[in-house]
Design a protein around this motif. Structure first.
Motif, PDB file in Angstrom:
ATOM      1  N   GLY A  91       0.803  -1.206   0.000  1.00 47.92           N
ATOM      2  CA  GLY A  91       0.000   0.000   0.000  1.00 47.92           C
ATOM      3  C   GLY A  91       0.838   1.258   0.000  1.00 47.92           C
ATOM      4  O   GLY A  91       2.018   1.236   0.321  1.00 47.92           O
ATOM      5  N   GLN A  92       0.219   2.282  -0.386  1.00 51.06           N
ATOM      6  CA  GLN A  92       0.875   3.583  -0.350  1.00 51.06           C
ATOM      7  C   GLN A  92      -0.181   4.636  -0.091  1.00 51.06           C
ATOM      8  O   GLN A  92      -1.261   4.593  -0.657  1.00 51.06           O
ATOM      9  CB  GLN A  92       1.582   3.853  -1.679  1.00 51.06           C
ATOM     10  CG  GLN A  92       2.239   5.211  -1.765  1.00 51.06           C
ATOM     11  CD  GLN A  92       3.094   5.345  -3.007  1.00 51.06           C
ATOM     12  OE1 GLN A  92       3.961   4.522  -3.255  1.00 51.06           O
ATOM     13  NE2 GLN A  92       2.857   6.376  -3.794  1.00 51.06           N
ATOM     14  N   LYS A  93       0.121   5.509   0.781  1.00 53.52           N
ATOM     15  CA  LYS A  93      -0.844   6.543   1.131  1.00 53.52           C
ATOM     16  C   LYS A  93      -0.172   7.896   1.168  1.00 53.52           C
ATOM     17  O   LYS A  93       0.978   8.038   1.547  1.00 53.52           O
ATOM     18  CB  LYS A  93      -1.439   6.261   2.515  1.00 53.52           C
ATOM     19  CG  LYS A  93      -2.467   5.174   2.499  1.00 53.52           C
ATOM     20  CD  LYS A  93      -3.817   5.666   1.988  1.00 53.52           C
ATOM     21  CE  LYS A  93      -4.463   6.606   2.974  1.00 53.52           C
ATOM     22  NZ  LYS A  93      -5.835   6.958   2.574  1.00 53.52           N
ATOM     23  N   ALA A  94      -0.927   8.848   0.780  1.00 54.48           N
ATOM     24  CA  ALA A  94      -0.434  10.212   0.896  1.00 54.48           C
ATOM     25  C   ALA A  94      -0.449  10.581   2.369  1.00 54.48           C
ATOM     26  O   ALA A  94      -1.357  10.210   3.112  1.00 54.48           O
ATOM     27  CB  ALA A  94      -1.317  11.156   0.101  1.00 54.48           C
ATOM     28  N   VAL A  95       0.552  11.254   2.779  1.00 51.99           N
ATOM     29  CA  VAL A  95       0.643  11.672   4.172  1.00 51.99           C
ATOM     30  C   VAL A  95       0.205  13.115   4.300  1.00 51.99           C
ATOM     31  O   VAL A  95       0.596  13.961   3.498  1.00 51.99           O
ATOM     32  CB  VAL A  95       2.080  11.534   4.691  1.00 51.99           C
ATOM     33  CG1 VAL A  95       2.180  11.950   6.143  1.00 51.99           C
ATOM     34  CG2 VAL A  95       2.540  10.098   4.524  1.00 51.99           C
ATOM     35  N   LYS A  96      -0.597  13.324   5.284  1.00 57.25           N
ATOM     36  CA  LYS A  96      -1.089  14.675   5.496  1.00 57.25           C
ATOM     37  C   LYS A  96       0.075  15.635   5.750  1.00 57.25           C
ATOM     38  O   LYS A  96       1.003  15.322   6.469  1.00 57.25           O
ATOM     39  CB  LYS A  96      -2.039  14.694   6.697  1.00 57.25           C
ATOM     40  CG  LYS A  96      -2.759  16.017   6.861  1.00 57.25           C
ATOM     41  CD  LYS A  96      -3.539  16.014   8.153  1.00 57.25           C
ATOM     42  CE  LYS A  96      -4.178  17.374   8.376  1.00 57.25           C
ATOM     43  NZ  LYS A  96      -4.774  17.483   9.720  1.00 57.25           N
ATOM     44  N   ASN A  97      -0.023  16.781   5.177  1.00 54.20           N
ATOM     45  CA  ASN A  97       0.995  17.808   5.342  1.00 54.20           C
ATOM     46  C   ASN A  97       2.350  17.408   4.781  1.00 54.20           C
ATOM     47  O   ASN A  97       3.359  17.960   5.171  1.00 54.20           O
ATOM     48  CB  ASN A  97       1.164  18.180   6.820  1.00 54.20           C
ATOM     49  CG  ASN A  97      -0.095  18.792   7.368  1.00 54.20           C
ATOM     50  OD1 ASN A  97      -0.841  19.463   6.654  1.00 54.20           O
ATOM     51  ND2 ASN A  97      -0.362  18.548   8.641  1.00 54.20           N
ATOM     52  N   SER A  98       2.317  16.433   3.950  1.00 50.56           N
ATOM     53  CA  SER A  98       3.576  16.025   3.357  1.00 50.56           C
ATOM     54  C   SER A  98       3.377  15.696   1.885  1.00 50.56           C
ATOM     55  O   SER A  98       2.423  15.030   1.503  1.00 50.56           O
ATOM     56  CB  SER A  98       4.138  14.798   4.083  1.00 50.56           C
ATOM     57  OG  SER A  98       5.283  14.311   3.399  1.00 50.56           O
ATOM     58  N   PRO A  99       4.259  16.162   1.084  1.00 47.71           N
ATOM     59  CA  PRO A  99       4.164  15.866  -0.345  1.00 47.71           C
ATOM     60  C   PRO A  99       4.622  14.463  -0.669  1.00 47.71           C
ATOM     61  O   PRO A  99       4.442  13.977  -1.779  1.00 47.71           O
ATOM     62  CB  PRO A  99       5.097  16.902  -0.974  1.00 47.71           C
ATOM     63  CG  PRO A  99       6.106  17.169   0.084  1.00 47.71           C
ATOM     64  CD  PRO A  99       5.383  17.050   1.398  1.00 47.71           C
ATOM     65  N   TYR A 100       5.219  13.835   0.325  1.00 51.48           N
ATOM     66  CA  TYR A 100       5.749  12.501   0.088  1.00 51.48           C
ATOM     67  C   TYR A 100       4.807  11.417   0.618  1.00 51.48           C
ATOM     68  O   TYR A 100       4.308  11.524   1.734  1.00 51.48           O
ATOM     69  CB  TYR A 100       7.121  12.358   0.748  1.00 51.48           C
ATOM     70  CG  TYR A 100       8.059  13.446   0.333  1.00 51.48           C
ATOM     71  CD1 TYR A 100       8.670  13.422  -0.922  1.00 51.48           C
ATOM     72  CD2 TYR A 100       8.309  14.531   1.176  1.00 51.48           C
ATOM     73  CE1 TYR A 100       9.523  14.444  -1.315  1.00 51.48           C
ATOM     74  CE2 TYR A 100       9.155  15.560   0.785  1.00 51.48           C
ATOM     75  CZ  TYR A 100       9.767  15.514  -0.458  1.00 51.48           C
ATOM     76  OH  TYR A 100      10.599  16.527  -0.848  1.00 51.48           O
ATOM     77  N   PRO A 101       4.590  10.415  -0.161  1.00 52.82           N
ATOM     78  CA  PRO A 101       3.679   9.341   0.260  1.00 52.82           C
ATOM     79  C   PRO A 101       4.353   8.408   1.263  1.00 52.82           C
ATOM     80  O   PRO A 101       5.572   8.374   1.390  1.00 52.82           O
ATOM     81  CB  PRO A 101       3.390   8.610  -1.040  1.00 52.82           C
ATOM     82  CG  PRO A 101       4.633   8.803  -1.855  1.00 52.82           C
ATOM     83  CD  PRO A 101       5.139  10.177  -1.493  1.00 52.82           C
TER      84      PRO A 101
END
Length: 321
Positions: free
Chosen positions: A188-198
């Motif tokens: 899985g991969q998720k976008a992290v809040k407040n971060s442009p990096y997943p």
DNA sequence: CGGCTTTGACCCGCGC
DNA sequence: GCGCGGGTCAAAGCCG
């Protein structure tokens, strides 16, 4: 380009990075150990509870070998949000010192027994039997019946809300997925809040091994990769490892250490098997001068230093040009 | 063809 | 109850 792995001391997402900054701002001399380094689960276990786990291989077998260049290994830390640990213990504060050890800011702050980051992390059950997957499978069968079962399952899950122990590292590297000797499958991969990096989610591919890890890049410092291991490997590092590395200390080694908990030496592997030593990619060895100087100062007149010289290949103490 | 990655959908817990 | 964020699933696609 160097790759640095740094202690996260109870890394909790963004807060961990704050810690990182704190350390730097205080101009603390962090304990460095360069080159690929294995963070052996036995090490952790020994700090947490003597009988926590006695697998031959060690629960967490961290052998970072991120890139062709050197890596600087900081303090590994345990996120002891898991009641599993609590059940075994224990004076976490003290023991954590031993784990994180790094003296300096890290050790002072530590205390690593942190509360869980919260939600979302509750369903880390073994294997595929997480409450979620169960629920989903049941839901797939369709009907209100499943809904009612859902509630039941949920309650059950709440009852056994056991979180796996976690260990986090911050690694300064351009490589996202650090090679640690085990085989991982990304699920899985998720976008992290407040971060442009997943954030990427990996699971150990070994059957019946429920170890997971999350990898994300710090949004504040894109050169830093945060790796969080969860649970413990119940198997040895696959022999078909793609990269060379060496193991960290065994629990007994660690426990028997005469070093004080506050010693900066906590991160340095203190024992190696011959096999492991032979795997060390010497080209990537790169001992931080400051660290070495510090260590030399601390152990120069002690038996530890001699012991270390015996245990470590000479390259470990090679002075950097 | 098996193993792995990608990615959208889904579930859950929590806070409001 | 609702929305949000974290975590996971699983189908589809990729690759050696």
């Amino acid at each position: 380009m160097s790759n640095e792995t740094k202690d996260l001391n109870n890394y909790h997402y963004t807060s961990s990075y704050n810690h990182y900054n704190t350390i730097n701002s205080q101009n603390m001399s962090l304990p460095y150990v360069s080159g690929p380094c294995t963070y052996n689960a036995n090490m952790i276990s020994s700090q947490i509870g003597s009988d926590l786990h006695s697998s031959s291989q060690g629960a967490f077998g961290f052998c970072f070998e991120p890139s062709p260049s050197s890596s600087e290994f900081f303090n590994p830390s345990i996120d002891q949000e898991n009641s599993f640990y609590n059940a075994y213990n224990y004076n976490t504060s003290l023991k954590s010192h031993e784990v994180v050890g790094g003296g300096g800011a890290i050790a002072e702050n530590e205390t690593r027994v942190s509360a869980s980051p919260s939600s979302g992390e509750a369903d880390h059950h073994h294997g595929e039997n997480s409450g979620k997957s169960l629920l989903k499978r049941e839901a797939d069968d369709g009907g209100d019946k499943q809904r009612s079962q859902k509630v039941i399952k949920t309650k059950k899950n709440q009852e056994k809300k056991i979180r796996e122990p976690r260990v986090s590292f911050m690694t300064k590297t351009e490589v996202d997925h650090l090679e640690d000797g085990y085989r991982w499958r990304k699920y899985g991969q998720k976008a992290v809040k407040n971060s442009p990096y997943p954030r990427s989610y990996y699971r150990c591919t070994t059957q019946k091994c429920n170890v997971k890890k999350r990898v994300e890049r710090s949004y504040q410092d894109p050169t830093v990769v945060i790796t969080t291991y969860e649970s413990q490997h119940d198997h040895p590092i696959p022999t078909t490892r793609r990269t060379a590395m060496f193991s960290g200390p065994a629990a007994s080694d660690y426990k028997s250490s005469s070093l004080s908990p506050g010693s900066n030496f906590i991160n340095t592997p203190r024992s190696f098997s011959h096999d492991d030593l032979f795997r060390v990619p010497y080209s990537s060895m790169n001992v931080n001068p400051n660290y070495q100087q510090q260590q030399n100062h601390e152990f120069q007149h002690g038996s530890d230093y001699e012991l270390l010289k015996e245990m470590f290949p000479s390259v470990f103490f090679k002075q950097e040009p």
